[in-house]
Design a protein around this motif. Structure first.
Motif, PDB file in Angstrom:
ATOM      1  N   PHE A 263      10.085  -9.513  -3.096  1.00  0.00           N
ATOM      2  CA  PHE A 263       8.943 -10.239  -2.539  1.00  0.00           C
ATOM      3  C   PHE A 263       8.494  -9.607  -1.221  1.00  0.00           C
ATOM      4  CE2 PHE A 263       7.401 -13.537   0.363  1.00  0.00           C
ATOM      5  CZ  PHE A 263       6.344 -14.081  -0.370  1.00  0.00           C
ATOM      6  N   LYS A 264       9.436  -9.301  -0.356  1.00  0.00           N
ATOM      7  CA  LYS A 264       9.103  -8.725   0.950  1.00  0.00           C
ATOM      8  C   LYS A 264       8.522  -7.325   0.807  1.00  0.00           C
ATOM      9  CE  LYS A 264      12.514 -11.312   3.664  1.00  0.00           C
ATOM     10  NZ  LYS A 264      13.754 -11.228   4.474  1.00  0.00           N
ATOM     11  N   ILE A 265       9.093  -6.530  -0.097  1.00  0.00           N
ATOM     12  CA  ILE A 265       8.619  -5.153  -0.283  1.00  0.00           C
ATOM     13  C   ILE A 265       7.203  -5.146  -0.832  1.00  0.00           C
ATOM     14  CG2 ILE A 265       8.942  -3.051  -1.649  1.00  0.00           C
ATOM     15  CD1 ILE A 265      11.994  -3.586  -1.434  1.00  0.00           C
ATOM     16  N   ILE A 266       6.963  -5.933  -1.892  1.00  0.00           N
ATOM     17  CA  ILE A 266       5.655  -5.931  -2.544  1.00  0.00           C
ATOM     18  C   ILE A 266       4.573  -6.462  -1.610  1.00  0.00           C
ATOM     19  CG2 ILE A 266       4.293  -7.024  -4.379  1.00  0.00           C
ATOM     20  CD1 ILE A 266       6.676  -6.721  -6.219  1.00  0.00           C
ATOM     21  N   ASN A 267       4.851  -7.582  -0.948  1.00  0.00           N
ATOM     22  CA  ASN A 267       3.839  -8.152  -0.066  1.00  0.00           C
ATOM     23  C   ASN A 267       3.662  -7.319   1.199  1.00  0.00           C
ATOM     24  OD1 ASN A 267       2.817 -11.014  -1.039  1.00  0.00           O
ATOM     25  ND2 ASN A 267       4.948 -10.837  -1.653  1.00  0.00           N
ATOM     26  N   GLY A 268       4.738  -6.721   1.690  1.00  0.00           N
ATOM     27  CA  GLY A 268       4.628  -5.841   2.842  1.00  0.00           C
ATOM     28  C   GLY A 268       3.800  -4.601   2.523  1.00  0.00           C
ATOM     29  N   LEU A 269       4.015  -4.050   1.328  1.00  0.00           N
ATOM     30  CA  LEU A 269       3.247  -2.883   0.895  1.00  0.00           C
ATOM     31  C   LEU A 269       1.766  -3.226   0.734  1.00  0.00           C
ATOM     32  CD1 LEU A 269       3.336   0.078  -0.020  1.00  0.00           C
ATOM     33  CD2 LEU A 269       3.815  -0.723  -2.345  1.00  0.00           C
ATOM     34  N   ALA A 270       1.483  -4.397   0.158  1.00  0.00           N
ATOM     35  CA  ALA A 270       0.089  -4.828  -0.011  1.00  0.00           C
ATOM     36  C   ALA A 270      -0.593  -4.997   1.335  1.00  0.00           C
ATOM     37  CB  ALA A 270       0.040  -6.134  -0.804  1.00  0.00           C
ATOM     38  N   LEU A 271       0.118  -5.585   2.314  1.00  0.00           N
ATOM     39  CA  LEU A 271      -0.443  -5.753   3.650  1.00  0.00           C
ATOM     40  C   LEU A 271      -0.685  -4.403   4.319  1.00  0.00           C
ATOM     41  CD1 LEU A 271      -1.254  -7.655   5.951  1.00  0.00           C
ATOM     42  CD2 LEU A 271       1.133  -7.679   6.686  1.00  0.00           C
ATOM     43  N   LEU A 272       0.217  -3.463   4.112  1.00  0.00           N
ATOM     44  CA  LEU A 272       0.057  -2.124   4.679  1.00  0.00           C
ATOM     45  C   LEU A 272      -1.170  -1.429   4.089  1.00  0.00           C
ATOM     46  CD1 LEU A 272       1.126   0.194   6.435  1.00  0.00           C
ATOM     47  CD2 LEU A 272       2.553   0.900   4.486  1.00  0.00           C
ATOM     48  N   ILE A 273      -1.351  -1.542   2.775  1.00  0.00           N
ATOM     49  CA  ILE A 273      -2.516  -0.943   2.117  1.00  0.00           C
ATOM     50  C   ILE A 273      -3.806  -1.527   2.686  1.00  0.00           C
ATOM     51  CG2 ILE A 273      -3.768  -0.785  -0.078  1.00  0.00           C
ATOM     52  CD1 ILE A 273      -1.029  -0.656  -1.469  1.00  0.00           C
ATOM     53  N   LEU A 274      -3.819  -2.849   2.872  1.00  0.00           N
ATOM     54  CA  LEU A 274      -5.005  -3.511   3.412  1.00  0.00           C
ATOM     55  C   LEU A 274      -5.265  -3.070   4.848  1.00  0.00           C
ATOM     56  CD1 LEU A 274      -7.256  -5.532   2.924  1.00  0.00           C
ATOM     57  CD2 LEU A 274      -5.687  -7.360   3.586  1.00  0.00           C
ATOM     58  N   LEU A 275      -4.204  -2.902   5.629  1.00  0.00           N
ATOM     59  CA  LEU A 275      -4.343  -2.457   7.020  1.00  0.00           C
ATOM     60  C   LEU A 275      -4.892  -1.036   7.088  1.00  0.00           C
ATOM     61  CD1 LEU A 275      -3.879  -2.997  10.029  1.00  0.00           C
ATOM     62  CD2 LEU A 275      -1.521  -2.180   9.735  1.00  0.00           C
ATOM     63  N   VAL A 276      -4.339  -0.149   6.265  1.00  0.00           N
ATOM     64  CA  VAL A 276      -4.811   1.240   6.224  1.00  0.00           C
ATOM     65  C   VAL A 276      -6.281   1.282   5.811  1.00  0.00           C
ATOM     66  CG1 VAL A 276      -4.589   3.449   5.017  1.00  0.00           C
ATOM     67  CG2 VAL A 276      -2.530   2.224   5.788  1.00  0.00           C
ATOM     68  N   PHE A 277      -6.630   0.496   4.818  1.00  0.00           N
ATOM     69  CA  PHE A 277      -8.014   0.452   4.329  1.00  0.00           C
ATOM     70  C   PHE A 277      -8.961  -0.027   5.431  1.00  0.00           C
ATOM     71  CE2 PHE A 277     -11.454  -1.949   2.215  1.00  0.00           C
ATOM     72  CZ  PHE A 277     -12.033  -0.924   1.488  1.00  0.00           C
ATOM     73  N   SER A 278      -8.565  -1.079   6.144  1.00  0.00           N
ATOM     74  CA  SER A 278      -9.420  -1.623   7.205  1.00  0.00           C
ATOM     75  C   SER A 278      -9.619  -0.614   8.330  1.00  0.00           C
ATOM     76  CB  SER A 278      -8.794  -2.916   7.758  1.00  0.00           C
ATOM     77  OG  SER A 278      -8.678  -3.891   6.742  1.00  0.00           O
ATOM     78  N   VAL A 279      -8.542   0.071   8.716  1.00  0.00           N
ATOM     79  CA  VAL A 279      -8.644   1.093   9.764  1.00  0.00           C
ATOM     80  C   VAL A 279      -9.531   2.249   9.301  1.00  0.00           C
ATOM     81  CG1 VAL A 279      -7.350   2.795  11.097  1.00  0.00           C
ATOM     82  CG2 VAL A 279      -6.434   0.483  10.814  1.00  0.00           C
ATOM     83  N   TRP A 280      -9.390   2.618   8.023  1.00  0.00           N
ATOM     84  CA  TRP A 280     -10.187   3.730   7.483  1.00  0.00           C
ATOM     85  C   TRP A 280     -11.675   3.382   7.506  1.00  0.00           C
ATOM     86  CZ3 TRP A 280      -6.912   7.467   4.614  1.00  0.00           C
ATOM     87  CH2 TRP A 280      -7.575   8.680   4.396  1.00  0.00           C
ATOM     88  N   LEU A 281     -12.012   2.138   7.194  1.00  0.00           N
ATOM     89  CA  LEU A 281     -13.417   1.717   7.219  1.00  0.00           C
ATOM     90  C   LEU A 281     -14.013   1.875   8.612  1.00  0.00           C
ATOM     91  CD1 LEU A 281     -13.532  -1.577   5.075  1.00  0.00           C
ATOM     92  CD2 LEU A 281     -14.475   0.650   4.477  1.00  0.00           C
TER      93      LEU A 281
END
Length: 446
Positions: A263-281
């Motif tokens: 649970f922690k790995i999957i949700n942590g990875l999803a949050l990281l992807i969203l963070l990277v995407f937001s910074v990239w925008l």
């Protein structure tokens, strides 16, 4: 207890509601609310910069908001009403009594939202001179506000199911509506809707908008909203988690079916992807990788699905916390049911008295009234399909387990009924377990 139950035996009743609800939340939050905010923002930027291409893109997005919300959005909204009414009639009946005028107001808001959306789209090309364009943008702002109001009303209803607060004592509408998790839940949903919209629309812009300057302009707007919405979603999400009951909080990981580490790995990875995407925008809006857009799209849809499943599950064993169990029985009626009997108080039950001849049929009616809201006899969800899960159990083992099941598994409501009804339920379950496993043996031997 007051209504017969409908059984979607193979899928499971909870799965039917979840399938409809997840699609509806994606549309109501991501399209109707979040995308409306983005569209008005794009139109405003196009007006300020005199960018006709950006204005055309905003209009095209508005067209799809109109199409999706008035078709799939409306259909799934009705679908939630229909499915929950036939699967959880006692719950819906209680919520209607509590929130009747709130739901009437929400319906008026929805009709207003549709009217404003139609006006907003169909006046787009005719209101192009500066003065009319400003009015057109104001209509878009009004559309966004009314869309938010529908969520603000429904959130009060949904949050009250988990944290009814003082309503349990006062039965006051205002105590129910402005319950302990109302504000954190509303704030969380509001910014989550914008984030979801950014993810949904960005993927299609990345795939179908070939003009790099137009893509860059739209992603700048999305980056602005993402910089606000991502931290606010995180902070308000924590506030929401701190506001829910401890028992509900402890059931979050269990609701997903994952181990705590997974649970922690999957949700942590999803949050990281969203963070990277937001910074990239924000940093490089012209060069957002398509693989990142697809990844954040998948992660967001997965999170919405997980959120809806968890939100429903953590209320258990209740459907209205501390008031009504998941099977529609009132917590306050437990002693009465144990003395008078469940079937005697079930208005739809045909078997009021149990004999040796009707024992299995009476047990089936007890199963329908107390178990079918969550469980099936057969079906794809092995954890809920009792024919598979209880294979090898005899009647005596079932009779010993059922009265104590709620102490072993916190998500289970307590059994309510007489000793004779307990015997009947055990007899019915044993007959169905044997039937399912006999059919399985026959199919394997063929």
């Amino acid at each position: 207890m007051n209504f017969p139950s409908v059984d979607y035996s193979w899928l499971g009743n909870g799965t039917v509601i979840a399938m409809i609800a997840i699609v509806h939340v994606i549309i109501s939050h991501g399209v109707a609310i979040g995308t409306s905010v983005l569209t008005v923002s794009l139109e405003h930027r196009a007006f300020k910069t005199n960018n006709q291409k950006l204005d055309g893109l905003a209009k095209n997005i508005a067209k799809w908001i109109l199409i999706i919300t008035t078709t799939v959005g409306a259909m799934t909204g009705v679908g939630i009403w229909f499915s929950t009414t036939v699967i959880q009639p006692d719950s819906i009946g209680s919520l209607l009594r509590i929130f009747f005028w709130a739901w009437v107001t929400e319906w008026v808001c929805f009709i207003t939202e549709v009217i404003l959306l139609i006006i907003y789209y169909y006046t787009w090309d005719r209101w192009q001179d500066p003065e009319k364009k400003r009015k057109h943008i104001y209509i878009g702002v009004g559309l966004s506000i009314v869309s938010w109001l529908t969520m603000a009303i429904i959130t009060g209803v949904l949050a009250a199911k988990l944290t009814p607060g003082k309503w349990i004592e006062t039965f006051s509408f205002w105590n129910a509506f402005f319950n302990p998790t109302y504000l954190p839940s509303l704030g969380f949903r509001m910014f989550l809707a914008i984030l979801l919209a950014i993810v949904l629309v960005s993927l299609f812009i990345r795939l179908f908008v070939k003009d790099l300057s137009l893509r860059e302009e739209s992603f700048k707007v999305f980056g602005f909203w993402g910089a606000i919405s991502l931290p606010m979603t995180f902070v308000l999400g924590l506030w929401y988690l701190w506001s829910i009951p401890d028992q509900a909080y402890n059931m979050i990981v269990l609701a997903t079916g994952m181990t705590e580490s997974t649970f922690k790995i999957i949700n942590g990875l999803a949050l990281l992807i969203l963070l990277v995407f937001s910074v990239w925008l924000i940093r490089s809006p012209k060069k957002v990788p398509i693989i990142l857009s697809i990844a954040v799209f998948g992660a967001s849809i997965g999170f919405i699905g997980e959120f809806e499943v968890v939100r429903e599950y953590i209320r258990k064993p209740f459907i209205i916390y501390d008031y009504m169990y998941a099977n529609g029985l009132l917590a306050q009626d437990r002693e009465k049911m144990n003395e008078e009997g469940f079937l005697a108080n079930a208005t739809w039950a045909k078997e009021k008295e149990i004999t040796e001849e009707n024992k299995v049929e009476a047990g089936r009616e007890v199963f329908v009234g107390q178990c079918i809201a969550c469980h099936t006899i057969d079906g794809w969800r092995t954890k809920r399909a009792l024919g598979k899960r209880l294979a090898g159990w005899d009647e005596e083992a079932l009779k010993n387990y059922i009265p104590t099941m709620h102490t072993v598994r916190v998500a289970m409501p307590p059994f309510m009924g007489t000793e004779e009804e307990l015997d009947a339920l055990a007899a019915y379950l044993k007959s169905e377990i044997d039937r399912v496993n006999n059919e399985k043996e026959v199919s394997q031997n063929e």
